[in-house]
Design a protein around this motif. Structure first.
Motif, PDB file in Angstrom:
ATOM      1  N   THR A  68      -2.744  -1.053   5.560  1.00 23.08           N
ATOM      2  CA  THR A  68      -3.578  -2.210   5.847  1.00 23.08           C
ATOM      3  C   THR A  68      -3.056  -3.366   4.999  1.00 23.08           C
ATOM      4  N   VAL A  69      -2.620  -4.397   5.684  1.00 25.99           N
ATOM      5  CA  VAL A  69      -1.958  -5.524   5.003  1.00 25.99           C
ATOM      6  C   VAL A  69      -2.826  -6.760   5.178  1.00 25.99           C
ATOM      7  N   GLY A  70      -3.084  -7.458   4.064  1.00 30.62           N
ATOM      8  CA  GLY A  70      -3.936  -8.638   4.158  1.00 30.62           C
ATOM      9  C   GLY A  70      -3.529  -9.733   3.198  1.00 30.62           C
ATOM     10  N   LEU A  71      -4.031 -10.925   3.446  1.00 26.85           N
ATOM     11  CA  LEU A  71      -3.857 -12.084   2.572  1.00 26.85           C
ATOM     12  C   LEU A  71      -5.230 -12.560   2.133  1.00 26.85           C
ATOM     13  N   LYS A  72      -5.369 -12.830   0.821  1.00 30.42           N
ATOM     14  CA  LYS A  72      -6.666 -13.248   0.309  1.00 30.42           C
ATOM     15  C   LYS A  72      -6.453 -14.088  -0.941  1.00 30.42           C
ATOM     16  N   ASP A  73      -7.505 -14.805  -1.330  1.00 26.76           N
ATOM     17  CA  ASP A  73      -7.548 -15.436  -2.638  1.00 26.76           C
ATOM     18  C   ASP A  73      -8.940 -15.214  -3.208  1.00 26.76           C
ATOM     19  N   ALA A  74      -9.261 -15.866  -4.305  1.00 31.24           N
ATOM     20  CA  ALA A  74     -10.551 -15.622  -4.946  1.00 31.24           C
ATOM     21  C   ALA A  74     -11.719 -16.010  -4.063  1.00 31.24           C
ATOM     22  N   ALA A  75     -11.488 -16.916  -3.105  1.00 31.69           N
ATOM     23  CA  ALA A  75     -12.564 -17.370  -2.219  1.00 31.69           C
ATOM     24  C   ALA A  75     -12.740 -16.476  -1.005  1.00 31.69           C
ATOM     25  N   GLY A  76     -11.803 -15.542  -0.791  1.00 27.56           N
ATOM     26  CA  GLY A  76     -11.954 -14.645   0.344  1.00 27.56           C
ATOM     27  C   GLY A  76     -10.687 -14.500   1.165  1.00 27.56           C
ATOM     28  N   THR A  77     -10.856 -14.119   2.426  1.00 30.82           N
ATOM     29  CA  THR A  77      -9.735 -13.821   3.317  1.00 30.82           C
ATOM     30  C   THR A  77      -8.979 -15.081   3.708  1.00 30.82           C
ATOM     31  N   ARG A  85      -2.919 -13.902  -2.497  1.00 27.03           N
ATOM     32  CA  ARG A  85      -2.396 -12.597  -2.891  1.00 27.03           C
ATOM     33  C   ARG A  85      -2.101 -11.799  -1.634  1.00 27.03           C
ATOM     34  N   LEU A  86      -0.966 -11.103  -1.637  1.00 27.01           N
ATOM     35  CA  LEU A  86      -0.627 -10.191  -0.550  1.00 27.01           C
ATOM     36  C   LEU A  86      -1.046  -8.791  -0.961  1.00 27.01           C
ATOM     37  N   ALA A  87      -1.895  -8.156  -0.161  1.00 28.71           N
ATOM     38  CA  ALA A  87      -2.403  -6.827  -0.486  1.00 28.71           C
ATOM     39  C   ALA A  87      -1.913  -5.815   0.544  1.00 28.71           C
ATOM     40  N   VAL A  88      -1.458  -4.648   0.047  1.00 32.96           N
ATOM     41  CA  VAL A  88      -1.011  -3.552   0.912  1.00 32.96           C
ATOM     42  C   VAL A  88      -1.734  -2.289   0.456  1.00 32.96           C
ATOM     43  N   ALA A  89      -2.525  -1.711   1.348  1.00 35.77           N
ATOM     44  CA  ALA A  89      -3.253  -0.471   1.063  1.00 35.77           C
ATOM     45  C   ALA A  89      -2.793   0.608   2.024  1.00 35.77           C
ATOM     46  N   SER A  90      -2.810   1.862   1.566  1.00 39.10           N
ATOM     47  CA  SER A  90      -2.358   2.967   2.405  1.00 39.10           C
ATOM     48  C   SER A  90      -3.457   4.018   2.549  1.00 39.10           C
ATOM     49  N   SER A  91      -3.631   4.467   3.794  1.00 36.97           N
ATOM     50  CA  SER A  91      -4.636   5.511   4.034  1.00 36.97           C
ATOM     51  C   SER A  91      -4.162   6.879   3.568  1.00 36.97           C
ATOM     52  N   GLY A  92      -2.835   7.064   3.554  1.00 32.34           N
ATOM     53  CA  GLY A  92      -2.250   8.316   3.101  1.00 32.34           C
ATOM     54  C   GLY A  92      -1.163   8.062   2.086  1.00 32.34           C
ATOM     55  N   ALA A  93      -0.572   9.125   1.568  1.00 34.39           N
ATOM     56  CA  ALA A  93       0.520   8.964   0.615  1.00 34.39           C
ATOM     57  C   ALA A  93       1.701   8.293   1.312  1.00 34.39           C
TER      58      ALA A  93
END
Length: 824
Positions: free
Chosen positions: A156-165, A195-203
């Motif tokens: 799951t890849v997203g862009l955000k800052d302190a104010a939100g998405t 900020r660029l965020a990358v989250a993974s559901s699995g390893a």
């Protein structure tokens, strides 16, 4: 001739008067401050199309976080404490959950060794450069990552800052071995703190995490930041010198070995920088940070072509410079680098059937780049060792590619023993072109307009590859403009010239001044940029000989107090004696008491120890302490000095007016490789005389300086070390006239680098000219500096009437003016 001085500032009326839009004051009709006489029947030097260009070096984050449009910092997790004490493989990354950077057999490839192992349910966030990742509302951004994961994992890849998405998150399914995955974002808001965020559901394993704006320069993939590239293009440069600079010839020169980790702090080698981006190296930069090589030789060639400029690469000569003094004796390594240089020429110019031409074509450019010039080495301090290796490079290049101009150099300074030796070797070997570098005070540039007047017209040509006045204020730019009139007048000798450095990220500065400043969301032109742009867009094809009256000057004797200082060194000073020419003692201090007669500037750690005045902080720089009267003149200074520890030697000052205006004898400077007398004027320094030499630790030296009028003689341990006479005037009024063959325009270029307007009688020597001309003026307060929010130094263009074969024009105080006068 009357030389009345008008002392008012640059008022609105003065601006209009300068543009010819209001009548001159009645009393001015019989007053002429200056006269310019042009001889249109004479032929001056031809100005080559290559006269002015730009020099790019990855300094001040000029590439990653700058011209290279990548928004993710440390995208391949290659940062290392071995390169920078503050770095780790997770620098610029924040981890939520469990993540580990690995370097093992599971890596993406041999040159991209580190990768991130991300546990199921974990995430990482990248903070980019400056204040964060910059995105603009409505614009598109291309994400990519190389990933490896078990089936069923989702990123799951997203862009955000302190104010939100900042953009709608993207889901990327990942499965199997290493593959490249992509996604595209459209920013919903503008932010400089993303900020660029990358989250993974699995390893999963991640590498080369990347985010690029879609809107790069010319919409190119792996491209350049648009505003910076456009500012460089707007200069209309005729060449691009790259990739440096000190980073070319410093660091390890060894080969990469697949049996060990990447050779860190390796010198810049072009083959590391081409091919698929994910297979390029990340290397430790000479300037203290890492460079990804995403901006590599292919991109440099492509950018040069895009802006219509000649590419001029610089390759290492296997002799270090920039304060280092090493030369390799490994003949096999030398021959490998020579072959690399031949391969580089083939990469640039070879047909698609050649080995390296085929690699260029595979990257998307089957047409040759048309390389004509190549420089070997940069600022080497060992001229004999350097030149022996240069000759081997040149012989090999000329044998294989006789049409390539091979450029040598003359070391890091405008004068001195290294410079003299290098030039002697270059002349004797009939070198085509010699690269000169110097960074000096504005006064030096005003004093040395005639530098190239006396150069041998039949000797090697000059490439002024790096130069700048020490500052970004208008007064600095005007001194450079005055000097540039001399470059053009000597265009038969000076064939190429480029200001340096080109770019500076305001939050990552290793060097000042710089031409273009920027952060993650804006860029702005320095005053120096505006001068360069004026000259580069109004060159002309030939110099039209002209003369001008000068400014009367009165030079009194050198006056000032005395001083002691150190630079990254601990030293002890004793037995300071200052005696006037008639034998009267002005100062005598053996430090048997206190140091009350000395004024400390606040830097360093000074104290009385064992009857000596000791500066004990071996890391402190410019620790100047002073004593005496700024009115002193015609005196002898004696000091006994002993180096205790550190990188350099001693700094003994004389003629000290204040902390920004003085002379000092720098013994064992430049990492204890040479000694020189430097003059500081308003904080900027110029070298007056220099010689190779070093200072021994623990040895006491007797230092004597004799000041008589403007003549100075220096003695070291009783032997004369050198002397100089500082009596060259700093002329503030300079001019050059050129002709544009395509339009027939006469281009009258005048610099008035003083606080008074200069009303000038201009005689065009009977040339038939139109009565109106286009005038561009850059003027303001001498200390004005452009910034992101305020640009007081901006050119103004208008039309002026009253032009004739003889006319009078008032050049504003602190200005450079270009008059384009059309043929009548």
């Amino acid at each position: 001739m009357s030389r009345t001085r008008w002392r008012y500032g640059l008022t609105a009326t003065a601006c209009l008067l300068a543009a010819g839009l209001v009548p001159a004051p009645a009393h001015a009709e019989d007053v002429t401050d200056y006269a310019i006489t042009v001889d249109p029947t004479d032929r001056g030097a031809k100005i080559d199309d290559t006269m002015y260009g730009v020099f790019f070096e990855d300094i001040n984050r000029a590439a990653d976080g700058g011209l290279y449009a990548e928004l993710v910092q440390n995208r391949s997790f290659e940062y290392s404490t071995a390169d920078n004490g503050s770095y780790t493989p997770l620098t610029s990354w924040a981890v939520s959950g469990t993540a580990e950077v690995l370097d093992d057999s599971g890596r993406l490839n041999e040159r991209n060794r580190n990768y991130l192992s991300l546990s199921a349910g974990s995430a990482v966030t990248n903070s980019g450069y400056n204040t964060g990742v910059r995105v603009e509302q409505g614009k598109r951004y291309d994400f990519s990552v190389w990933a490896r994961a078990d089936a069923g994992s989702t990123l799951t890849v997203g862009l955000k800052d302190a104010a939100g998405t900042l953009a709608t998150a993207r889901q990327v399914a990942v499965s199997g071995g290493w593959k490249k995955y992509t996604a595209t974002f459209t920013a919903s808001r503008t932010s400089s703190h993303g900020r660029l965020a990358v989250a993974s559901s699995g390893a999963a394993a991640l590498d080369m995490v990347s985010l690029f704006p879609r809107d790069t320069y010319k919409q190119q993939a792996n491209g350049l930041r648009k505003d910076l590239a456009q500012k460089i293009e707007a200069l209309n440069p005729s060449f691009v010198r790259f990739p440096g600079g000190c980073l070319v010839n410093t660091g390890s020169m060894q080969d990469y070995s697949e049996s060990s980790n990447w050779q860190r702090k390796r010198s810049y080698q072009w083959k590391d920088t081409i091919g698929p981006v994910e297979e390029r190296a990340t290397n430790a930069n000479f300037w203290g940070y890492n460079q990804s090589y995403g901006l590599g030789y292919y991109e440099y060639f492509r950018f040069s072509e895009d802006i219509g400029a000649m590419p001029l690469p610089v390759v290492p000569a296997l002799v270090t410079g920039c304060g280092q003094n090493r030369a390799t004796d490994d003949e096999a390594l030398l021959q490998r680098h020579i072959q690399d240089t031949l391969d580089l020429i083939e990469f640039a110019n070879g047909p698609v059937t050649s080995t390296w031409g085929k690699k260029r074509a595979a990257m998307g450019h089957p047409k040759p780049f048309g390389l004509t010039h190549l420089a070997v080495g940069n600022e080497e301090n060992l001229p004999n060792e350097y030149f022996a290796r240069f000759l081997k490079f040149r012989a090999a290049i000329e044998a294989a590619y006789p049409d390539i101009t091979v450029v040598s150099n003359s070391g890091p300074d405008d004068s001195g023993s290294t410079f003299d030796t290098a030039w002697k070797l270059n002349r004797e070997a009939n070198v085509d072109m010699v690269d000169e570098h110097y960074y000096n005070s504005p006064q030096w540039f005003l004093q040395n307009n005639d530098r190239y007047d006396s150069y041998d017209r039949s000797g090697p040509k000059v490439f002024l590859g790096e130069y700048a006045s020490q500052g970004n204020a208008l007064k600095n730019a005007l001194s450079e403009a005055a000097f540039m009139t001399g470059l053009e007048r000597n265009a038969d000798v000076v064939k190429l010239a480029s200001y340096a450095p080109l770019l500076a990220n305001e939050d990552y500065v290793q060097w000042r001044p710089d031409l273009i400043w920027f952060n993650n969301h804006a860029s702005w032109n320095s005053a120096n940029y505006e001068v360069q742009k004026l000259f580069m867009n109004n060159v002309g094809d030939r110099v039209v000989p002209s003369t001008a009256t000068g400014t009367p000057t009165v030079s009194g004797p050198i006056t000032g107090a005395v001083g002691l200082s150190t630079w990254a060194t601990s030293a002890a000073y004793d037995d300071v004696q200052v005696t006037s020419a008639d034998g009267t003692s002005l100062l005598s201090d053996d430090f048997s008491g206190d140091a009350s007669r000395w004024t400390h500037n606040g830097t360093g750690s000074w104290s009385i120890q064992d009857g000596a005045y000791v500066q004990s902080d071996a890391a402190a720089e410019n620790t100047l302490v002073t004593a005496g009267d700024p009115r002193w003149q015609d005196y002898d200074l004696h000091v006994r000095a002993t180096k205790k520890s550190g990188k350099e030697g001693f700094l003994v000052a004389f003629g000290v007016k204040d902390t920004g205006n003085y002379y000092w004898w720098n013994l064992g400077g430049w990492n204890n490789t040479q000694s020189a007398v430097e003059q500081a004027t308003d904080g900027g320094k110029s070298t007056l005389i220099s010689k190779a030499g070093s200072i021994e630790t623990g040895r006491a030296y007797d230092i004597d300086i004799k000041v008589r009028g403007r003549q100075v003689t220096l003695y070291l341990d009783g032997q004369e070390w050198g002397s100089f006479k500082d009596d060259k005037p700093a002329e503030p009024f300079r001019q050059v006239v050129t002709k544009d063959a395509a339009t027939g325009d006469l281009i009258v270029k005048v610099v008035n680098a003083q606080s008074a307007d200069a009303r000038t009688a201009i005689d065009l020597g009977g040339a038939k000219v139109a009565s109106r001309a286009r005038v561009t003026t850059l003027a303001g307060e001498p200390d004005s500096v452009n910034s992101e929010t305020n640009t007081p130094v901006t050119p103004v263009t208008s039309t002026v009437s009253g032009i004739a074969t003889k006319f009078t024009y008032t050049f504003p105080a602190n200005s450079v003016t270009f008059l384009r006068i059309r043929h009548g």
